[in-house]
Design a protein around this motif. Structure first.
Motif, PDB file in Angstrom:
ATOM      1  N   VAL A 129      37.077  40.334  29.664  1.00 35.52           N
ATOM      2  CA  VAL A 129      37.599  41.009  30.865  1.00 35.52           C
ATOM      3  C   VAL A 129      36.854  42.339  31.055  1.00 35.52           C
ATOM      4  O   VAL A 129      36.365  42.653  32.158  1.00 35.52           O
ATOM      5  N   ALA A 130      36.740  43.093  29.972  1.00 39.01           N
ATOM      6  CA  ALA A 130      36.086  44.412  30.071  1.00 39.01           C
ATOM      7  C   ALA A 130      34.644  44.250  30.547  1.00 39.01           C
ATOM      8  O   ALA A 130      34.158  45.035  31.381  1.00 39.01           O
ATOM      9  N   ASP A 131      33.947  43.223  30.058  1.00 36.04           N
ATOM     10  CA  ASP A 131      32.569  43.001  30.508  1.00 36.04           C
ATOM     11  C   ASP A 131      32.501  42.649  31.997  1.00 36.04           C
ATOM     12  O   ASP A 131      31.543  43.008  32.687  1.00 36.04           O
ATOM     13  N   GLY A 132      33.536  41.956  32.469  1.00 33.27           N
ATOM     14  CA  GLY A 132      33.594  41.651  33.906  1.00 33.27           C
ATOM     15  C   GLY A 132      33.672  42.925  34.729  1.00 33.27           C
ATOM     16  O   GLY A 132      33.054  43.041  35.802  1.00 33.27           O
TER      17      GLY A 132
ATOM     18  N   ARG B   5      35.531  36.461  34.636  1.00 31.35           N
ATOM     19  CA  ARG B   5      35.629  36.462  36.100  1.00 31.35           C
ATOM     20  C   ARG B   5      36.865  37.231  36.585  1.00 31.35           C
ATOM     21  O   ARG B   5      36.847  37.825  37.658  1.00 31.35           O
ATOM     22  N   MET B   6      37.935  37.236  35.778  1.00 34.60           N
ATOM     23  CA  MET B   6      39.111  38.024  36.170  1.00 34.60           C
ATOM     24  C   MET B   6      38.830  39.528  36.042  1.00 34.60           C
ATOM     25  O   MET B   6      39.406  40.332  36.766  1.00 34.60           O
ATOM     26  N   GLY B   7      37.945  39.882  35.126  1.00 39.52           N
ATOM     27  CA  GLY B   7      37.501  41.280  35.055  1.00 39.52           C
ATOM     28  C   GLY B   7      36.767  41.651  36.336  1.00 39.52           C
ATOM     29  O   GLY B   7      36.968  42.723  36.921  1.00 39.52           O
ATOM     30  N   VAL B   8      35.923  40.725  36.795  1.00 43.72           N
ATOM     31  CA  VAL B   8      35.187  40.926  38.054  1.00 43.72           C
ATOM     32  C   VAL B   8      36.195  41.048  39.211  1.00 43.72           C
ATOM     33  O   VAL B   8      36.125  41.974  40.035  1.00 43.72           O
TER      34      VAL B   8
ATOM     35  N   LEU C 266      37.232  31.640  42.480  1.00 40.81           N
ATOM     36  CA  LEU C 266      36.266  32.367  41.644  1.00 40.81           C
ATOM     37  C   LEU C 266      36.140  31.744  40.247  1.00 40.81           C
ATOM     38  O   LEU C 266      35.034  31.650  39.701  1.00 40.81           O
ATOM     39  N   VAL C 267      37.234  31.309  39.656  1.00 39.64           N
ATOM     40  CA  VAL C 267      37.114  30.745  38.299  1.00 39.64           C
ATOM     41  C   VAL C 267      36.551  29.331  38.320  1.00 39.64           C
ATOM     42  O   VAL C 267      36.102  28.833  37.290  1.00 39.64           O
ATOM     43  N   ASN C 268      36.564  28.697  39.487  1.00 39.66           N
ATOM     44  CA  ASN C 268      36.119  27.298  39.519  1.00 39.66           C
ATOM     45  C   ASN C 268      34.675  27.097  39.971  1.00 39.66           C
ATOM     46  O   ASN C 268      34.141  25.997  39.809  1.00 39.66           O
TER      47      ASN C 268
END
Ligand code: G16
Length: 541
Positions: A144-147, A44-47, A98-100
Motif C-alpha cells: 500500500v505504501a509503495d502505491g 493498487r489501493m495505495g494508488v 483498478l484491481v482487475n
C-alpha cells in the motif's frame, strides 16, 4: 511536482505483479481473500487512496489492512473516507476496475481515472495506513505504501492498530484535531477519560460487578485491550483471554463471529462463576458481543441487537431528562432478531429501519437522525449524533447535569465506525449506571431461537436479493420455495444472501423453538444447495 505514471506500471511489474486472473470483487467491507493473491490489490489501493485524497482536496484517506473476522490465511483492505465513513459507493466501482486491469493496462487506466475525475495530480495527498496482527499484514502494508509513493503522495504508517482506531485517526486529522489527535495515545486518553468521569469513582453499583472476561480473538483487539488496562487504574477490571500469544490463531474457535454464529463460548474459555460477564471482539476489534453461562450451564448471548436496545433505552431516558427534543432512530439489518425489533417498536417506541448488511449502509441511514443508533446483530455498530444535536446538548449542559453526562457519553463513543472497545466501555457504563448484571440486561425480552448456516456454491453471485436482502429474486423460484418452507413454522423467518467477505451463501433462520429453527435452517440450506449450485457434501440435519 511532476508525476510519471510509468512509475506505477514499473512498481506493479517488478514488485506487485497481478497473479490472479479471476475477477476480484469489492465486497461488504472492501477486498478480501487469501493473502497470497493480495499484493497487487494492496499496491493498487495505495494508488487509489492517493488519487482519492487529491480528489478530496488533500483530505486524509485511511487504509486498513485486515480480514477482520475471516480466518488467519485471509487478508483484506478497508478504505476510509475523510469523515471516517467507508469509501463512497461510486468509488467502489473505480476500485474494482483498478484491481482487475492487467499490469500492462495499468498506466493508461490510472491516467483515465485522473482524467474522468479531473484530479490535479500535482496537488498534495495524504494517506494513513494501519494493519492487524496477521503475519502477512506487514508485507501488504508495504505494498500500500509503495502505491502511495509511486504517485508521490504522503504516507503515514500506524503499524498494528484496530480498524476503529484508524477511523479515529483519519477523522482526527481531517477535523484539525477537533475530534482528538491522530495518535494512539490520544485515542486511549479520550475514551478512558470519558469512561472514568462517567464512573465517577463508583466502580460497583447494585448488581453490577467490576469484573469482566475479554476474549481478544487472538487479534489486535487483545493487544489494545492490554494497553487500555495499563492506563485504566482498575476503573474496569478486565481479564484478557486469547491474547494472540503462542499458538492461538486469529478468530479460530474464539472471537465475536465464533461466539455469535456458533452460539457458544470460545473453546479456550476458563471456568468462571455462573453469570460472569464475558465479551468477545473480532480480529480487528470493530465488533463486540457479550455472553454468559447461567447456573445450569446454559449459554446466553447478548449480541448487537441487545447492545442496540440497551443503548437506545438508556439514551432515550437520558435525553428526556436533559429536557431537549431530539429525533432518535435505530437501524438494523435482516439479521436482527424479530424479538428485538418488536421490543424496539412496541416497548421503546423508537422508529426502526432495515438496510442491507454492511456498516456503510447502516452508518449512512443513521445519519438521518439527530441520534442514530445502528448495530448489526453480529455486534458491529455505533451511535452518531448530528451537529445540531451536539449543540443543543452542549447548551443544555450549562445548567443540566444529565446533559453533562450525555456529553461524556458522546466522548466515550467512537462515532466514526463500530468500535468493539468503545462499545464495550459504553455498555459497561450503562450497566453500571443502572446497577444491572447480565440477568437484568437479558430480562428486557426473549430472543427468538435463530441459526445461521454457510453454504458453499459454485458461484455465490447467482443469488440476487432485494428489500434489504430479505427477498431473493434470483435464482428464479428459490424465494417461492423458501416461502413454502417458512410457512410451516410458527413465527418462522428465513432469508439467504451471498456473503461479501467469504466465498459462501449465508442462510439465516428464526422460529419459536430450537428444534424448529434447526429444521428450518436445514431445509432452506438444502434449497440453496439444490437451486443455487451447491458444491461439497450434502447438508445433514
Ligand atoms: C464486515 C462488515 C459487516 C458485515 C460483515 C459480514 O465485517 O463490515 O458490516 O456484517 O462483514 O458481511 P458478509 O455477511 O457480507 O460476509 P467484518 O467485521 O468482517 O469487517
Amino acid at each position: 511536482m511532476s508525476i510519471n505514471l510509468r512509475t506505477v506500471y514499473a512498481f506493479a511489474r517488478e514488485m506487485y505483479p497481478k497473479n490472479s486472473k479471476e475477477l476480484i470483487q469489492y465486497g461488504t467491507a472492501g477486498f478480501r481473500g487469501k493473502a497470497e493473491y493480495l499484493d497487487s490489490v494492496m499496491f493498487r489501493m495505495g494508488v487509489l487512496a492517493t488519487l482519492r485524497s487529491r480528489y478530496r482536496e488533500g483530505a486524509v484517506i485511511g487504509v486498513m489492512i485486515t480480514a477482520s473476522h475471516n480466518p488467519e490465511p485471509d487478508n483484506g483492505v478497508k478504505l476510509i473516507d475523510p469523515k471516517g465513513e467507508m469509501l463512497e459507493s461510486s468509488w467502489e466501482k473505480i476500485a474494482t476496475d483498478l484491481v482487475n486491469v492487467s499490469d500492462q493496462e495499468l498506466e493508461q487506466h490510472v491516467g483515465q481515472i485522473i482524467k474522468d475525475n479531473q484530479i490535479d495530480v500535482t496537488s498534495s495527498s495524504y494517506v494513513y495506513v494501519g494493519m492487524d496482527n496477521r503475519y502477512h499484514s506487514p508485507r501488504l502494508l508495504k505494498a500500500v505504501a509503495d502505491g502511495v509513493i509511486a504517485l508521490k503522495g504522503n504516507v503515514r504508517e500506524f503499524g498494528i492498530v484496530t480498524t476503529p482506531m484508524m477511523h479515529f485517526f483519519v477523522v482526527a486529522a481531517n477535523t484539525k484535531e477537533a475530534y482528538g489527535k491522530p495518535t494512539e495515545e490520544s485515542y486511549y486518553e479520550k475514551l478512558i477519560s470519558a469512561f472514568q468521569k462517567l464512573r465517577n469513582g463508583r466502580v460497583e453499583n447494585g448488581n453490577y460487578r467490576n469484573s469482566l472476561i475479554y476474549d481478544g480473538a487472538n487479534g489486535v483487539g487483545a493487544r489494545k485491550m492490554l494497553q487500555f488496562i495499563k492506563r485504566m487504574n482498575n476503573s474496569l477490571c478486565v481479564t484478557v483471554i486469547n491474547q494472540g500469544i503462542g499458538y492461538g490463531k486469529i478468530n479460530e474457535d474464539c472471537g465475536a463471529d465464533h461466539v455469535k454464529v456458533k452460539q457458544r463460548a470460545p473453546v479456550s474459555m476458563p471456568a468462571v462463576e455462573p453469570f460472569t460477564r464475558c465479551v468477545s471482539v473480532d480480529g480487528d476489534a470493530d465488533r463486540v458481543v457479550y455472553f454468559y453461562t447461567d447456573d445450569e450451564e446454559q449459554f446466553h448471548l447478548l449480541d448487537g441487537d441487545r447492545i442496540a436496545t440497551l443503548v437506545a433505552g438508556y439514551l432515550m431516558d437520558l435525553i428526556k431528562r436533559c429536557e431537549i427534543d431530539l429525533r432518535i432512530g435505530l437501524v438494523q439489518t435482516a439479521y436482527a432478531n424479530g424479538a428485538s425489533t418488536d421490543y424496539i417498536v412496541n416497548e421503546l417506541k423508537v422508529p426502526v429501519s432495515c438496510v442491507p448488511t454492511g456498516v456503510k449502509h447502516l452508518h449512512h441511514k443513521a445519519l438521518e437522525y439527530d441520534v442514530g443508533i445502528y448495530f448489526e446483530a453480529n455486534g458491529h455498530g455505533t451511535i452518531v449524533f448530528s451537529d445540531s444535536a451536539k449543540s443543543l446538548i452542549a447548551e443544555a449542559a450549562k445548567t443540566n447535569e444529565n446533559a453533562k453526562t450525555l456529553l461524556l457519553i458522546i466522548d466515550l463513543i467512537n462515532e466514526t465506525v463500530g468500535d468493539a472497545i468503545s462499545d464495550m466501555l459504553l455498555v459497561e457504563t450503562i450497566l453500571n449506571h443502572k446497577g444491572w448484571d447480565v440477568k437484568d440486561w437479558s430480562a428486557a425480552y426473549s430472543d427468538l431461537p435463530n441459526q445461521q448456516l454457510k453454504i458453499s456454491v459454485q458461484d455465490r453471485n447467482v443469488i440476487k436479493t432485494t428489500d434489504a436482502e430479505r427477498v431473493c429474486v434470483e435464482p428464479q423460484g428459490l424465494q417461492e420455495e423458501i416461502n413454502k418452507v417458512v410457512a410451516n413454522y410458527k413465527r418462522g423467518r428465513s432469508f439467504v444472501r451471498p456473503s461479501g467477505t467469504e466465498d459462501v451463501v449465508r442462510v439465516y433462520a428464526e422460529a419459536t423453538t430450537k428444534e424448529d429453527v434447526q429444521q428450518l435452517a436445514y431445509e432452506v440450506g438444502r434449497l440453496v444447495q439444490r437451486l443455487a449450485g451447491g458444491v461439497g457434501p450434502e447438508l445433514v440435519n
